[in-house]
Structure formats: structure tokens, C-alpha cells
Design a protein around this motif. Structure first.
Motif, short mmCIF file in Angstrom:
data_model
loop_
_atom_site.label_atom_id
_atom_site.label_comp_id
_atom_site.label_asym_id
_atom_site.label_seq_id
_atom_site.Cartn_x
_atom_site.Cartn_y
_atom_site.Cartn_z
N THR A 45 0.82 -0.65 0.22
CA THR A 45 0.36 -0.24 -0.14
C THR A 45 0.91 1.44 -0.71
O THR A 45 0.38 2.50 0.21
CB THR A 45 -1.48 0.04 1.26
OG1 THR A 45 -0.08 0.28 2.65
CG2 THR A 45 -1.44 -1.78 1.67
N LEU A 181 -11.81 5.96 0.22
CA LEU A 181 -11.63 6.01 1.58
C LEU A 181 -12.11 7.91 1.87
O LEU A 181 -10.92 8.70 1.51
CB LEU A 181 -10.58 5.25 2.74
CG LEU A 181 -10.61 4.66 2.46
CD1 LEU A 181 -9.66 3.09 2.68
CD2 LEU A 181 -12.29 3.37 2.99
N VAL A 186 -8.25 7.65 7.01
CA VAL A 186 -7.26 6.59 7.03
C VAL A 186 -5.90 7.18 7.52
O VAL A 186 -5.39 6.46 7.91
CB VAL A 186 -6.89 6.96 5.04
CG1 VAL A 186 -4.93 6.28 5.03
CG2 VAL A 186 -7.47 6.59 3.87
N ARG A 187 -5.96 7.80 7.85
CA ARG A 187 -4.82 9.02 8.75
C ARG A 187 -4.97 8.33 10.19
O ARG A 187 -4.23 7.91 10.38
CB ARG A 187 -4.60 10.53 8.60
CG ARG A 187 -4.22 10.66 7.78
CD ARG A 187 -3.91 12.06 8.05
NE ARG A 187 -5.31 12.98 7.98
CZ ARG A 187 -6.02 13.55 7.31
NH1 ARG A 187 -5.53 13.38 6.15
NH2 ARG A 187 -6.84 14.67 6.89
N ALA A 208 -0.96 7.82 4.57
CA ALA A 208 -1.42 7.90 3.84
C ALA A 208 -1.99 8.33 2.94
O ALA A 208 -2.93 7.58 1.75
CB ALA A 208 -3.10 8.80 4.93
N VAL A 211 -1.51 5.77 0.82
CA VAL A 211 -2.15 4.50 0.59
C VAL A 211 -3.18 4.37 -0.66
O VAL A 211 -4.30 3.74 -1.36
CB VAL A 211 -2.73 4.11 2.42
CG1 VAL A 211 -4.63 3.44 2.13
CG2 VAL A 211 -2.21 3.28 3.10
N LEU A 212 -4.19 5.75 -0.21
CA LEU A 212 -5.08 6.83 -0.92
C LEU A 212 -4.60 6.34 -2.34
O LEU A 212 -4.89 6.78 -3.78
CB LEU A 212 -4.93 7.80 -0.79
CG LEU A 212 -6.20 8.14 0.39
CD1 LEU A 212 -6.17 9.15 0.65
CD2 LEU A 212 -7.44 7.26 0.44
#
Length: 302
Positions: A45, A181, A186-187, A208, A211-212
Motif C-alpha cells: 500500500t 476512503l 485513513v490517517r 495515508a 495508501v490512497l
């Protein structure tokens, strides 16, 4: 050009096409004539930005190549069936052949990046024997990842493992290009799951953001690949290579016992534990990680 713009519009210099057609985003810095090249491999991720803090501490001297694994960052999504650790090892071998065709190489892998290096030793032993002169395993595992409980005891731990597998299966069938999300959510999840004590807000935001940027279906398939990862035997091919195993004592994703297994298979490697640190050692202990990698680079030059 911002990081996002560079990822979306890669130049030829920043683009490498793997043997099966997957386009990988690549970043390289340092002199081409450097006596050794450091290749950095990020984790699940995340993307090449995982190593930003480490590079700041390494300084301008060595040549460094880092890239986004397929399905991550600025690289193309992993086509169905190609989100596997062995395929990542083949990508790494092909990338080295193309971008680092000669000279000694030091490899450093975080989390799934470390698993990729283990699979490289299994699938491309001649490359390792001929070229690899140092290896750093950072917050990673050689297997039994299907038993991870995220640090939770008893029933809560087993339920969390089942939920993770169901989530991975759902993501693997998702059609979208990005995870739908809320960044704040996410954070918060990253802060609780992958960091240890008192992380810097900027590090949490960076994790984060990465990840996004990851491709949802690829992320789901790679989670399945991680659950069946088993490369303990493959580590034996690295016993003669100078190495270091780095582990956070509060790592929930690749717990300390997993690092101990790697260290046991590499008895000459230095085993370093970081109290209070979680899974994101390249951010949480950037200076210390850079120092250990720098020592490997100096040994490789000698």
C-alpha cells in the motif's frame, strides 16, 4: 512538478516496462559512476516515498534507485493473477538488469519489499551471487503472515485476521482506480495500526497519502499473496551476504518474532530492535535505518 503530477505523467527516465508489460514508476539519483548502487523496495500500500526520510539522512553520495511496485503509486495496476510476490521478484530482477546493469548492488526492502528480496534470492540466485553485496530487511517477514492478529489477544485477534482476509477479497474485485476512503479515516487507521509511540503527524499523512494512491484490486490481491508468502528456506541463499535485520518492538503487521526468524536464518546479519517503534521504521527511525544501510554501502565498496 509536484509528486502527484510526476506520478501521473512519467517521463521515459521515470518509466520502466516489465517483461509482461506492466509499467513501473522509477526514481534514480546520485552519480551513475558510483561504485555501488542502492535499490530500495517499499511495502504493501506504499510507494517510493516511503524512503524519503532515509534518503535525507543518507546524503548525496551513493547512487540510489527506488520504484513503485506494480499496483502502487505511479505504476500501472497489477493485472489479474500478477499481484504475487514471485512476480515482484521478477520485476526487481528485470529492473536491476535494465537500470543497474553492472557493479555491486545493495538491496533494502521494507515489509512486502523485504519479501520481494527474499523471493529474488529464491528465483534469481545467480543474480544475488554475482551482484548483491548487502541486504537490509526492514520490518518484514519470511512467512506465516496468515496468522497475524494485529497484536490483539485471543478471539479479537482471530476475528481481526478473518476480517482482513474478507476485506482483501472484497478489494480484489473492486473496479475503481483509487480507494474510496476519507483521508482523515485513513490517517486515523494508519496512526493506530502501523505506527508505534508518538509518530510525527507529517509521517502519518505521508503514509495515508500513499495508501490512497494504491490500486484497490491490486492491494487486495497482494494481501492474499502476503498471506501465503513462505521464503524462510530462500534466506539461506543470503547467508554469505552482509546484512541487517531491523524490527520495531511495537510492530503489529510484522511482529518481532517474525524478524527473529529472519535473523536466525542469517546468523551473521546484525539484528537491531527499536523499542517504541512500529511497522513504519523508514519514517519512525529514518536516521537509524539510513545509518545501517550506509554501513552496508561502505562494506560493499570495500
Amino acid at each position: 512538478m509536484t509528486t502527484l503530477e510526476r506520478l501521473q505523467n512519467p517521463s521515459r527516465e521515470h518509466r520502466f516496462v516489465a517483461g509482461d508489460g506492466a509499467a513501473l514508476h522509477v526514481e534514480a539519483q546520485g552519480p551513475a559512476e558510483a561504485p555501488v548502487t542502492l535499490v530500495l523496495v517499499h511495502g504493501w500500500t506504499q510507494d517510493h516515498r516511503t524512503w524519503d526520510g532515509v534518503l535525507e539522512h543518507l546524503g548525496p553520495g551513493p547512487r540510489v534507485v527506488r520504484y513503485d511496485l506494480r499496483g502502487h503509486g505511479g505504476s500501472s495496476p497489477a493485472r489479474r493473477g500478477t499481484a504475487t510476490i514471485p512476480r515482484l521478484a521478477d520485476d526487481l530482477a528485470e529492473l536491476i538488469a535494465d537500470r543497474v546493469p553492472t557493479g555491486p548492488v545493495v538491496l533494502a526492502g521494507h515489509s512486502m519489499g523485504g519479501m520481494t528480496i527474499m523471493a529474488l534470492a529464491e528465483r534469481h540466485p545467480q543474480l544475488v551471487e554475482d551482484r548483491v553485496r548487502g541486504v537490509a530487511f526492514v520490518a518484514t517477514s519470511s512467512g506465516q503472515m496468515d496468522r497475524i492478529t494485529l497484536g490483539l489477544p485471543g478471539l479479537a485477534g482471530s476475528m481481526s485476521a478473518r476480517f482482513e482476509r474478507k476485506l482483501a477479497k472484497a478489494l480484489a474485485h473492486r473496479k475503481g482506480e483509487r480507494l474510496p476512503l476519507n483521508p482523515a479515516v485513513v490517517r486515523s487507521g494508519a496512526r493506530l495500526l502501523v505506527f508505534g509511540d508518538k509518530p510525527r503527524p507529517a509521517d502519518v499523512r505521508s503514509v495515508a497519502e500513499q495508501v490512497l494512491c494504491a490500486h484497490p484490486a491490486s492491494v487486495g490481491e497482494f494481501q492474499d499473496a502476503i498471506s501465503v508468502h513462505d521464503c524462510r528456506v530462500a534466506l539461506r541463499a543470503l547467508r554469505t551476504v552482509p546484512g541487517v535485520v531491523l524490527a520495531g518492538e511495537k510492530d503489529r503487521l510484522c511482529p518481532l518474532p517474525h524478524a527473529k526468524v529472519i535473523a536466525d536464518e542469517l546468523p551473521d546479519a546484525e539484528f537491531v530492535r527499536y523499542p517504541g517503534a512500529g511497522h513504519m521504521l523508514p519514517q519512525e527511525r529514518a536516521g537509524e535505518v539510513a545509518a545501517r544501510i550506509g554501513a552496508l554501502l561502505r562494506v560493499a565498496v570495500r
